[in-house]
Scaffold this motif. Structure first.
Motif, PDB file in Angstrom:
ATOM      1  N   ALA A 243      38.099  30.389  30.639  1.00 42.46           N
ATOM      2  CA  ALA A 243      38.342  31.783  30.261  1.00 42.46           C
ATOM      3  C   ALA A 243      37.745  31.998  28.877  1.00 42.46           C
ATOM      4  N   ARG A 244      37.124  33.151  28.689  1.00 39.83           N
ATOM      5  CA  ARG A 244      36.538  33.479  27.397  1.00 39.83           C
ATOM      6  C   ARG A 244      36.982  34.877  26.993  1.00 39.83           C
ATOM      7  N   PHE A 245      37.524  34.964  25.790  1.00 33.85           N
ATOM      8  CA  PHE A 245      38.010  36.237  25.273  1.00 33.85           C
ATOM      9  C   PHE A 245      36.868  36.877  24.483  1.00 33.85           C
ATOM     10  N   ASP A 246      36.186  37.817  25.122  1.00 33.59           N
ATOM     11  CA  ASP A 246      35.023  38.466  24.516  1.00 33.59           C
ATOM     12  C   ASP A 246      35.499  39.735  23.812  1.00 33.59           C
ATOM     13  N   TYR A 247      35.871  39.587  22.543  1.00 36.48           N
ATOM     14  CA  TYR A 247      36.419  40.726  21.813  1.00 36.48           C
ATOM     15  C   TYR A 247      35.346  41.770  21.515  1.00 36.48           C
ATOM     16  N   GLY A 248      34.103  41.323  21.335  1.00 42.00           N
ATOM     17  CA  GLY A 248      33.026  42.268  21.060  1.00 42.00           C
ATOM     18  C   GLY A 248      32.793  43.221  22.221  1.00 42.00           C
ATOM     19  N   ALA A 249      32.786  42.669  23.442  1.00 46.81           N
ATOM     20  CA  ALA A 249      32.565  43.492  24.627  1.00 46.81           C
ATOM     21  C   ALA A 249      33.861  44.062  25.191  1.00 46.81           C
ATOM     22  N   GLY A 250      35.006  43.595  24.681  1.00 46.40           N
ATOM     23  CA  GLY A 250      36.287  44.074  25.197  1.00 46.40           C
ATOM     24  C   GLY A 250      36.581  43.571  26.593  1.00 46.40           C
ATOM     25  N   LEU A 251      36.148  42.328  26.907  1.00 47.42           N
ATOM     26  CA  LEU A 251      36.312  41.783  28.253  1.00 47.42           C
ATOM     27  C   LEU A 251      36.975  40.405  28.192  1.00 47.42           C
ATOM     28  N   LEU A 252      37.788  40.122  29.191  1.00 45.91           N
ATOM     29  CA  LEU A 252      38.353  38.796  29.404  1.00 45.91           C
ATOM     30  C   LEU A 252      37.644  38.195  30.616  1.00 45.91           C
ATOM     31  N   ARG A 253      36.830  37.195  30.367  1.00 45.74           N
ATOM     32  CA  ARG A 253      36.042  36.569  31.433  1.00 45.74           C
ATOM     33  C   ARG A 253      36.762  35.291  31.879  1.00 45.74           C
ATOM     34  N   TYR A 254      36.795  35.060  33.210  1.00 47.37           N
ATOM     35  CA  TYR A 254      37.547  33.921  33.729  1.00 47.37           C
ATOM     36  C   TYR A 254      36.975  33.514  35.079  1.00 47.37           C
ATOM     37  N   GLY A 255      37.431  32.334  35.555  1.00 51.22           N
ATOM     38  CA  GLY A 255      36.988  31.842  36.856  1.00 51.22           C
ATOM     39  C   GLY A 255      36.255  30.526  36.747  1.00 51.22           C
ATOM     40  N   SER A 256      35.698  30.065  37.870  1.00 52.57           N
ATOM     41  CA  SER A 256      35.026  28.766  37.902  1.00 52.57           C
ATOM     42  C   SER A 256      33.818  28.723  36.983  1.00 52.57           C
ATOM     43  N   HIS A 257      33.131  29.850  36.825  1.00 57.21           N
ATOM     44  CA  HIS A 257      31.998  29.933  35.902  1.00 57.21           C
ATOM     45  C   HIS A 257      32.172  31.116  34.956  1.00 57.21           C
ATOM     46  N   ALA A 258      33.429  31.513  34.755  1.00 56.75           N
ATOM     47  CA  ALA A 258      33.736  32.685  33.928  1.00 56.75           C
ATOM     48  C   ALA A 258      32.973  33.905  34.412  1.00 56.75           C
ATOM     49  N   GLU A 259      32.788  33.976  35.769  1.00 57.73           N
ATOM     50  CA  GLU A 259      31.989  35.068  36.329  1.00 57.73           C
ATOM     51  C   GLU A 259      32.819  36.325  36.596  1.00 57.73           C
ATOM     52  N   GLN A 260      34.144  36.167  36.649  1.00 59.68           N
ATOM     53  CA  GLN A 260      35.001  37.322  36.861  1.00 59.68           C
ATOM     54  C   GLN A 260      35.404  37.911  35.511  1.00 59.68           C
ATOM     55  N   GLN A 261      35.746  39.171  35.516  1.00 58.31           N
ATOM     56  CA  GLN A 261      36.098  39.791  34.247  1.00 58.31           C
ATOM     57  C   GLN A 261      37.050  40.956  34.461  1.00 58.31           C
ATOM     58  N   GLN A 262      37.850  41.188  33.416  1.00 69.43           N
ATOM     59  CA  GLN A 262      38.748  42.333  33.356  1.00 69.43           C
ATOM     60  C   GLN A 262      38.741  42.858  31.937  1.00 69.43           C
ATOM     61  N   PRO A 263      39.091  44.123  31.749  1.00 68.14           N
ATOM     62  CA  PRO A 263      39.183  44.638  30.379  1.00 68.14           C
ATOM     63  C   PRO A 263      40.179  43.815  29.561  1.00 68.14           C
ATOM     64  N   LEU A 264      39.773  43.438  28.367  1.00 68.72           N
ATOM     65  CA  LEU A 264      40.614  42.636  27.484  1.00 68.72           C
ATOM     66  C   LEU A 264      41.606  43.544  26.773  1.00 68.72           C
ATOM     67  N   LYS A 265      42.881  43.210  26.884  1.00 65.08           N
ATOM     68  CA  LYS A 265      43.933  44.029  26.293  1.00 65.08           C
ATOM     69  C   LYS A 265      44.437  43.409  24.995  1.00 65.08           C
ATOM     70  N   SER A 266      44.962  44.259  24.150  1.00 59.71           N
ATOM     71  CA  SER A 266      45.472  43.809  22.864  1.00 59.71           C
ATOM     72  C   SER A 266      46.626  42.823  23.059  1.00 59.71           C
ATOM     73  N   GLY A 267      46.609  41.734  22.310  1.00 62.55           N
ATOM     74  CA  GLY A 267      47.670  40.735  22.395  1.00 62.55           C
ATOM     75  C   GLY A 267      47.522  39.761  23.532  1.00 62.55           C
ATOM     76  N   ALA A 268      46.363  39.754  24.206  1.00 63.89           N
ATOM     77  CA  ALA A 268      46.155  38.844  25.339  1.00 63.89           C
ATOM     78  C   ALA A 268      46.239  37.389  24.891  1.00 63.89           C
ATOM     79  N   GLN A 269      46.734  36.529  25.784  1.00 67.13           N
ATOM     80  CA  GLN A 269      46.912  35.109  25.493  1.00 67.13           C
ATOM     81  C   GLN A 269      46.519  34.284  26.713  1.00 67.13           C
ATOM     82  N   ASP A 270      46.120  33.030  26.460  1.00 66.46           N
ATOM     83  CA  ASP A 270      46.058  32.094  27.579  1.00 66.46           C
ATOM     84  C   ASP A 270      47.437  31.482  27.743  1.00 66.46           C
ATOM     85  N   VAL A 271      47.698  30.879  28.893  1.00 71.58           N
ATOM     86  CA  VAL A 271      49.051  30.462  29.242  1.00 71.58           C
ATOM     87  C   VAL A 271      49.594  29.384  28.316  1.00 71.58           C
ATOM     88  N   PHE A 272      48.722  28.586  27.695  1.00 72.22           N
ATOM     89  CA  PHE A 272      49.189  27.519  26.813  1.00 72.22           C
ATOM     90  C   PHE A 272      49.344  28.005  25.371  1.00 72.22           C
TER      91      PHE A 272
END
Length: 385
Positions: A243-272
């Motif tokens: 998972a990559r938190f792309d703050y510049g683009a405002g996207l949260l990229r995730y998946g086997s190759h980080a190919e999926q994406q959703q809009p990155l929301k304020s205060g987002a965290q990874d589970v750990f």
């Protein structure tokens, strides 16, 4: 052919017999204990947001102790000055009752013991209320000895660090036992490092059978909390998801190759990183849903305290505050120990198919071992860590 038929009949009868025994109470219980959700209590221990540790704690602590005797020593020359002023000994006597009241049972009223006691008194702020009552009752109210004894009995069997941990550590290592659906399957190690405005959280799970699992979370950290940059999940040496938190683009990229994406929301965290965000902020993350990623999926749910619990480690108890989040059939829990810098001493992830738990058996903070579970008597002594 006759022998073959007889063998089949014997196998069938053996199967029926084993099924009958398993359905009865003739065989002892084997392997995993029944899964149970502890009955949580009202939260009676206050979690506090912690300042980030920026340097080793022993240095400022030792400096504080050495300064106390020098301050106490200055009061003795003050006595001779007061004697010559015409008001003999009234002010020296007025400044001493607190020390003398605290020392009648001490072996010697020295400045060193006064300094040691003064330096240890603030530690009660982070203690379990039962221990705080035990520590404060004899000094503040010497007449309430029965109450102090009751507090001591109530606090018996609880685990606390040798010294209060008042800041969020620059480094921490936690060793866990790993459980899958109630059965112990291996060990896990958590390595936390923070400094220079960044953090690194490395979690390795070593099962007895199967490939090693590893999760690496990195990001920025300051007094406002954790700001994740990435999460990587490895199976063996292979990168499975990220998972990559792309703050510049405002996207949260995730998946086997980080190919999926959703809009990155304020205060987002990874589970750990979420567990350490809760620890640093004293659990105060608000009631709004939090965007959380496992690198494979993204969830949104609030993370709020569900209650307190006396967590039995098997060799003493820890008072913990349990944070629980449920959504889409998934359950996540972090059991944070306020006495141990709010660190996660137990982590649970469960869904309809599995229940994965990590239970702490060793805690190190800034290179010093704070607690370790003694080896427990088991069939293979799997806790010989």
């Amino acid at each position: 052919m006759t022998r073959f038929r007889l063998l089949l009949i014997a196998l069938f009868l053996s199967l029926l017999l084993h099924l009958a025994l398993l359905g009865s109470d003739l065989l002892p219980a084997i392997s995993q204990p029944p899964e149970s959700t502890p009955k949580l209590e009202k939260i009676d221990v206050k979690m506090q947001a912690l300042q980030l540790e920026t340097q080793d704690k022993p240095a400022p602590g030792s400096a504080g102790v050495s300064l106390r005797p020098s301050a106490a020593a200055k009061t003795k020359p003050a006595k001779t000055k007061k004697d010559s002023s015409g008001k003999p000994r009234r002010k020296p006597q007025a400044s001493q009752p607190t020390e003398q009241a605290a020392k009648p049972e001490s072996s010697a009223p020295t400045a060193e013991t006064a300094a040691a006691r003064a330096s240890s008194e603030p530690a009660a702020e982070n203690l379990h209320p039962r221990q705080a009552a035990e520590a404060s009752a004899p000094a503040a109210q010497p007449a309430s000895a029965p109450r102090a004894e009751a507090a001591h009995e109530a606090n018996a069997g609880f685990i606390h660090p040798d010294n209060a941990l008042r800041k969020f550590p620059a480094a921490a290592k936690i060793r866990y036992q790993g459980y899958w659906n109630g059965a112990m399957v291996g060990f896990g190690d958590l390595d936390w490092q923070q400094g220079n405005g960044g953090y690194r959280l490395d979690i390795a799970v070593n099962p007895f059978i199967g490939p090693k699992l590893r999760y690496l979370a990195q990001g920025a950290i300051d007094k406002s909390g954790l700001r994740p940059d990435s999460l990587q999940a490895f199976r063996g040496s292979d990168l499975k998801e990220s998972a990559r938190f792309d703050y510049g683009a405002g996207l949260l990229r995730y998946g086997s190759h980080a190919e999926q994406q959703q809009p990155l929301k304020s205060g987002a965290q990874d589970v750990f990183s979420l567990a350490f965000q809760l620890a640093l902020k004293g659990g105060a993350l608000g009631h709004a849903p939090i965007q959380i990623t496992t690198a494979k999926k993204i969830y949104e749910y609030p993370m709020a305290p569900a209650g307190a619990f006396d967590y039995d480690t098997g060799a003493g108890k820890m008072r913990v505050v349990v944070f629980r989040a449920e959504g889409d059939g998934d359950v996540s829990e972090f059991w944070l120990a306020p006495d141990f810098a709010n660190l996660p001493v137990r982590i649970l992830r469960a869904d309809k198919d599995k229940r994965i738990e990590l239970k702490a058996i060793r805690i190190e903070v800034n290179g010093k071992r704070q607690w370790e579970l003694p080896p427990q008597p088991t069939i293979r002594n799997k806790n010989a860590h």
